[in-house]
Design a protein around this motif. Structure first.
Motif, PDB file in Angstrom:
ATOM      1  N   ALA A 137       0.836  -1.212   0.000  1.00 35.30           N
ATOM      2  CA  ALA A 137       0.000   0.000   0.000  1.00 35.30           C
ATOM      3  C   ALA A 137       0.866   1.255   0.000  1.00 35.30           C
ATOM      4  N   ILE A 138       1.984   1.216   0.716  1.00 34.09           N
ATOM      5  CA  ILE A 138       2.900   2.358   0.715  1.00 34.09           C
ATOM      6  C   ILE A 138       3.572   2.491  -0.644  1.00 34.09           C
ATOM      7  N   ALA A 139       3.997   1.353  -1.232  1.00 36.74           N
ATOM      8  CA  ALA A 139       4.589   1.392  -2.566  1.00 36.74           C
ATOM      9  C   ALA A 139       3.612   2.001  -3.571  1.00 36.74           C
ATOM     10  N   ARG A 140       2.363   1.615  -3.482  1.00 38.50           N
ATOM     11  CA  ARG A 140       1.330   2.148  -4.382  1.00 38.50           C
ATOM     12  C   ARG A 140       1.213   3.665  -4.249  1.00 38.50           C
ATOM     13  N   ALA A 141       1.299   4.155  -3.016  1.00 38.00           N
ATOM     14  CA  ALA A 141       1.187   5.598  -2.789  1.00 38.00           C
ATOM     15  C   ALA A 141       2.393   6.370  -3.315  1.00 38.00           C
ATOM     16  N   LEU A 142       3.486   5.664  -3.586  1.00 34.49           N
ATOM     17  CA  LEU A 142       4.704   6.322  -4.056  1.00 34.49           C
ATOM     18  C   LEU A 142       4.870   6.261  -5.568  1.00 34.49           C
ATOM     19  N   LEU A 143       3.905   5.670  -6.270  1.00 37.89           N
ATOM     20  CA  LEU A 143       4.032   5.474  -7.713  1.00 37.89           C
ATOM     21  C   LEU A 143       4.246   6.780  -8.473  1.00 37.89           C
ATOM     22  N   ASN A 144       3.614   7.843  -8.031  1.00 38.79           N
ATOM     23  CA  ASN A 144       3.693   9.113  -8.764  1.00 38.79           C
ATOM     24  C   ASN A 144       4.790  10.033  -8.247  1.00 38.79           C
ATOM     25  N   ASN A 145       5.774   9.457  -7.513  1.00 39.33           N
ATOM     26  CA  ASN A 145       6.859  10.262  -6.930  1.00 39.33           C
ATOM     27  C   ASN A 145       6.297  11.479  -6.189  1.00 39.33           C
ATOM     28  N   PRO A 146       5.464  11.257  -5.179  1.00 33.08           N
ATOM     29  CA  PRO A 146       4.777  12.380  -4.536  1.00 33.08           C
ATOM     30  C   PRO A 146       5.722  13.279  -3.746  1.00 33.08           C
ATOM     31  N   ARG A 147       5.360  14.532  -3.669  1.00 34.22           N
ATOM     32  CA  ARG A 147       6.082  15.461  -2.789  1.00 34.22           C
ATOM     33  C   ARG A 147       5.561  15.344  -1.356  1.00 34.22           C
ATOM     34  N   LEU A 148       4.311  14.887  -1.234  1.00 35.43           N
ATOM     35  CA  LEU A 148       3.685  14.736   0.074  1.00 35.43           C
ATOM     36  C   LEU A 148       3.150  13.321   0.201  1.00 35.43           C
ATOM     37  N   LEU A 149       3.489  12.671   1.317  1.00 35.20           N
ATOM     38  CA  LEU A 149       2.979  11.334   1.603  1.00 35.20           C
ATOM     39  C   LEU A 149       2.133  11.406   2.865  1.00 35.20           C
ATOM     40  N   ILE A 150       0.868  11.007   2.755  1.00 38.04           N
ATOM     41  CA  ILE A 150      -0.067  11.022   3.878  1.00 38.04           C
ATOM     42  C   ILE A 150      -0.306   9.585   4.324  1.00 38.04           C
ATOM     43  N   LEU A 151      -0.008   9.310   5.585  1.00 39.60           N
ATOM     44  CA  LEU A 151      -0.111   7.951   6.128  1.00 39.60           C
ATOM     45  C   LEU A 151      -1.062   7.958   7.312  1.00 39.60           C
ATOM     46  N   ASP A 152      -2.150   7.201   7.197  1.00 39.07           N
ATOM     47  CA  ASP A 152      -3.131   7.124   8.273  1.00 39.07           C
ATOM     48  C   ASP A 152      -2.945   5.792   9.007  1.00 39.07           C
ATOM     49  N   GLU A 153      -2.297   5.847  10.162  1.00 39.55           N
ATOM     50  CA  GLU A 153      -2.006   4.670  10.985  1.00 39.55           C
ATOM     51  C   GLU A 153      -1.327   3.576  10.150  1.00 39.55           C
ATOM     52  N   PRO A 154      -0.132   3.843   9.640  1.00 41.34           N
ATOM     53  CA  PRO A 154       0.494   2.932   8.670  1.00 41.34           C
ATOM     54  C   PRO A 154       0.952   1.598   9.234  1.00 41.34           C
ATOM     55  N   THR A 155       1.188   1.490  10.551  1.00 44.54           N
ATOM     56  CA  THR A 155       1.755   0.242  11.077  1.00 44.54           C
ATOM     57  C   THR A 155       0.869  -0.438  12.118  1.00 44.54           C
ATOM     58  N   THR A 156      -0.391  -0.050  12.200  1.00 46.30           N
ATOM     59  CA  THR A 156      -1.293  -0.670  13.175  1.00 46.30           C
ATOM     60  C   THR A 156      -1.408  -2.172  12.931  1.00 46.30           C
ATOM     61  N   GLY A 157      -1.191  -2.942  13.983  1.00 43.41           N
ATOM     62  CA  GLY A 157      -1.342  -4.388  13.902  1.00 43.41           C
ATOM     63  C   GLY A 157      -0.156  -5.130  13.325  1.00 43.41           C
ATOM     64  N   LEU A 158       0.928  -4.427  13.001  1.00 39.55           N
ATOM     65  CA  LEU A 158       2.088  -5.088  12.406  1.00 39.55           C
ATOM     66  C   LEU A 158       3.098  -5.478  13.482  1.00 39.55           C
ATOM     67  N   ASP A 159       3.889  -6.488  13.180  1.00 40.93           N
ATOM     68  CA  ASP A 159       4.871  -6.944  14.156  1.00 40.93           C
ATOM     69  C   ASP A 159       6.061  -5.974  14.194  1.00 40.93           C
ATOM     70  N   PRO A 160       6.873  -6.039  15.248  1.00 39.42           N
ATOM     71  CA  PRO A 160       7.964  -5.066  15.418  1.00 39.42           C
ATOM     72  C   PRO A 160       8.943  -5.027  14.249  1.00 39.42           C
ATOM     73  N   GLN A 161       9.249  -6.174  13.641  1.00 36.73           N
ATOM     74  CA  GLN A 161      10.195  -6.173  12.527  1.00 36.73           C
ATOM     75  C   GLN A 161       9.679  -5.353  11.358  1.00 36.73           C
ATOM     76  N   VAL A 162       8.386  -5.528  11.022  1.00 32.32           N
ATOM     77  CA  VAL A 162       7.815  -4.789   9.898  1.00 32.32           C
ATOM     78  C   VAL A 162       7.717  -3.304  10.230  1.00 32.32           C
ATOM     79  N   ARG A 163       7.332  -3.004  11.449  1.00 35.75           N
ATOM     80  CA  ARG A 163       7.249  -1.597  11.857  1.00 35.75           C
ATOM     81  C   ARG A 163       8.608  -0.916  11.720  1.00 35.75           C
ATOM     82  N   GLN A 164       9.661  -1.568  12.197  1.00 38.75           N
ATOM     83  CA  GLN A 164      11.002  -0.987  12.097  1.00 38.75           C
ATOM     84  C   GLN A 164      11.414  -0.798  10.643  1.00 38.75           C
ATOM     85  N   LEU A 165      11.057  -1.767   9.788  1.00 35.21           N
ATOM     86  CA  LEU A 165      11.375  -1.646   8.367  1.00 35.21           C
ATOM     87  C   LEU A 165      10.677  -0.437   7.759  1.00 35.21           C
ATOM     88  N   ILE A 166       9.391  -0.277   8.053  1.00 38.40           N
ATOM     89  CA  ILE A 166       8.639   0.855   7.501  1.00 38.40           C
ATOM     90  C   ILE A 166       9.205   2.172   8.016  1.00 38.40           C
TER      91      ILE A 166
END
Length: 298
Positions: A137-166
């Motif tokens: 979902a984050i990759a999809r939001a970056l397709l147009n090389n945005p100047r602004l990235l809006i993230l609404d609770e991007p890591t809710t429910g994810l394990d610590p490894q994935v959260r750290q990666l994001i």
């Protein structure tokens, strides 16, 4: 912005510099998601002469498409097509921007590598883990090389490894000049990656500032959580000469003080399971400013 008698966002003012990450914290119903939606045109503010909004010089009320062309949005719901694979999901979205196929394919390969999804490129969405879906979902939001990235609770429910990666990926994006607006319920997430935070409650900003500086300015440095409240008398006898603040939280008593030595010395009268001694954190500030009781929207 109002919904019937409920004022979701009211008297909220902030300005975000380029290549910075702004974190928006607050209880459920504080107005965070509504505020984000107004910025990219999905929600319209009430008609008021004193309401002013500007994103890259555009007013979301009249230039929604201009803003969307410069913005990537990661909503709470991934909204991926479960029947398609990873690459197909990205190709379909690239068409919304009118990106030529060759350029779209190149950008997709860049983003799959960036979000560490290259090996899953042919995987159907329904076979991906929750963390993989979120990264897609984050990759999809970056397709147009945005100047602004809006993230609404991007890591809710994810394990610590994935959260750290994001988090690491978001830091990299900031270094390339991307501005990030982030809503989160994870205090450590805001503390780790936000250059500035706003704590909201009932549609208004309660405090704003750099998270590290806010902790120094607004909170005592150390905390003693007394789990065995039957020992409160002993604790407060030893604290009587120290400058401290006490809060009640269901089955605990919480003592805040800048006198770390006195709080740490409680081990001589308390058992191991009676207490927790720690440094104060952003969650303490959050609870101090918004309260410990649930509001009617939570």
């Amino acid at each position: 912005k109002s919904y019937g008698d409920l004022i979701a966002v009211n008297d909220l003012t902030f300005s975000v510099p380029a290549a910075a990450c702004y974190g928006f914290l607050g209880p459920n119903g504080a107005g965070k998601t509504t505020m984000m939606k107004m910025l990219y045109g999905k929600a319209q503010p009430d008609r008021r002469d004193d309401t002013e909004m500007e994103v890259f010089g555009f007013d979301p009320r009249s230039a929604e498409l201009d803003i969307k062309s410069l913005t990537g949005v990661v909503p709470q719901d991934n909204s991926l097509d479960e029947e398609l694979n990873v690459v197909q999901n990205l190709r379909i979205f690239a068409r919304y921007y009118g990106t030529p196929r060759a350029r779209a394919n190149q950008r997709i390969e860049e983003l799959l590598e960036f979000m560490e999804l290259s090996e899953r490129r042919r995987e159907k969405i329904r076979h991906l883990s929750g963390g993989m879906k979120r990264r897609l979902a984050i990759a999809r939001a970056l397709l147009n090389n945005p100047r602004l990235l809006i993230l609404d609770e991007p890591t809710t429910g994810l394990d610590p490894q994935v959260r750290q990666l994001i988090w690491d990926k978001l830091r990299n994006l900031k270094r390339t000049g991307v501005t990030i607006l982030l809503t989160t319920h994870y205090m450590d997430e805001a503390f780790q990656i936000a250059d500035r935070i706003i704590i909201m409650d009932k549609g208004r900003a309660i405090v704003e500032g750099n998270p590290h500086e806010l902790l120094e300015q607004e909170m005592e440095s150390h905390v003693l959580e007394l789990i065995n409240v039957d020992r409160a008398k002993e604790v407060e006898q030893r604290l009587h000469e120290a400058d401290y603040r006490r809060e009640s939280a269901d089955q605990r008593l919480i003592y805040y003080s800048n006198n770390a030595e006195v709080l740490a010395g409680m081990h001589s009268v308390l058992g191991t399971g009676d207490y927790i001694f720690r440094q104060s954190n952003l969650e303490d500030l959050f609870l101090k400013t918004t309260g410990r009781n649930l509001n009617e929207l939570q």
